[in-house]
Design a protein around this motif. Structure first.
Motif: not given
Length: 366
Positions: A29-30, A26, A145-146, A111, A10-11, A13, A148, A22
């Motif tokens: 990015h996906l 992101q 997945t992300v 996200i 997992q990312r 931030i 923030v 962000h």
């Protein structure tokens, strides 16, 4: 030393004041181009700003605690009808829960932008409620997945709810010390999470608009949830799932009330874990030798923290009827993990629940 530990991919931030920047990056990015934006009323203002930057094709505002199955089914149908390719959720555990319910059947990436310290964003655990029963499960597809984190977004959370949410996060730490898959790695995460929360929550109470305390709480909540995701659900969470799913009690305050009672119940049976937890909570004095009462140190440390932040005390204040306790106890005994440090019996759980219902000092009940 012998154990097996799995680390989740997992990312994460954490950057105060820059979550929109962000978030936009992101999503790009996906490679996503059709966003489902899940946000309830409290997060609507932020969602409005996010919708300007993101390719949102579906706004979903039906966010309900404990995620009723009917709500999940409506959200899934809307996602399918609209052809979304990513789910962005903004809010507390309920918003994340709706996003996870969608991901569970659609396998869409999520996200998460948390606004509380619930921690659901860092676990692969989903939960759905139907017919007064909360069902939970684990599936890696629901893990966002992300994530923030932005402490600015937690400033609108009132102090009392911040306290309850932070203690909910602390419950992840405590449960992880003796949950079914507890190991040295997730215990280390839990102890650092407990330290961060014990330091951060008093700062949030003393300076609600300040960044340092809220950053500490987000950091602690993430570690707590990561530990919990690895260690699994212990007795505390089994109790709270019954209380929430069956009686629709508010999630975070329920955890905040039940936590000291479960700690007082289990700590005497696991003095090493209790000793380390007491130190993490800021009570190192008197813990030098084997004859020290580690369980008392841990429960005293938690009691001092709860007193300092004005924690909620009683289940009766949250709407639990006294005559519901036998039913709750029966369901808890059926769901409790066999690995709990102390035997989980009906009479013992009824005693624990009655003390929590009354708001009694749990240290007198152990």
């Amino acid at each position: 030393m012998r154990f097996t530990h799995e680390t989740l991919a997992q990312r994460v931030i954490l950057d105060a004041g820059r979550s929109l920047e962000h978030l936009e990056a992101q999503v790009a990015h996906l490679g996503a181009s059709r966003v489902m934006l899940v946000a309830g009323g409290s997060a609507s203002s932020y969602a409005d700003r996010a919708a300007v930057l993101l390719p949102v094709v579906l706004r979903w505002t039906e966010v309900v605690q404990h995620v009723p199955v009917a709500v999940a089914e409506r959200a899934r149908a809307a996602a399918a009808d609209t052809g979304v390719d990513v789910v962005v959720c903004v809010g507390g555990g309920s918003a994340v829960g709706v996003a996870k319910a969608v991901a569970l059947t659609t396998r869409l990436p999520v996200i998460a932008v948390p606004t509380t310290y619930a921690g659901s964003e860092a676990t692969p655990v989903w939960g759905l409620t139907e017919d007064r029963r909360k069902t939970t499960g684990v599936d890696p597809v629901v893990l966002p997945t992300v994530v923030v984190y932005d402490s600015d977004l937690t400033r609108s959370l009132p102090v009392d709810l911040s306290v309850a949410s932070g203690l909910n996060a602390l419950a992840h730490c405590v449960d992880s010390m003796w949950a079914p898959r507890s190991n040295p790695v997730n215990q280390a995460l839990a102890l650092e999470g407990a330290r961060a929360l014990a330091q951060g929550l008093p700062h949030v109470v003393g300076d609600p608009m300040g960044t340092p305390g809220r950053d500490q709480c987000l950091y602690g909540a993430y570690l707590a949830a990561t530990a919990f995701a690895s260690a699994g659900s212990g007795l505390h969470h089994k109790i709270c799932h019954v209380l929430g799913g069956t009686f629709d009690l508010p999630h975070a305050p329920t955890h905040a009330v039940v936590l000291p009672h479960v700690l007082a119940f289990n700590a005497p049976a696991v003095p090493d874990q209790a000793r380390r937890l007491a130190i993490a909570l800021g009570r190192p004095a008197g813990l030098a030798g084997p004859d020290d009462d580690a369980a008392a140190a841990a429960t005293d440390a938690l009691a001092a923290l709860r007193q300092a932040v004005g924690a909620p005390r009683a289940l009766r204040d949250l709407g639990l009827p006294l005559d519901a306790i036998p039913e709750v106890a029966e369901r808890v005994v059926a769901a409790a993990p066999a690995t709990n440090p102390r035997p989980v019996t009906g009479p013992a759980i009824e005693t624990l629940l009655r003390a929590a219902w009354e708001g009694a000092d749990p240290r007198s009940q152990s």
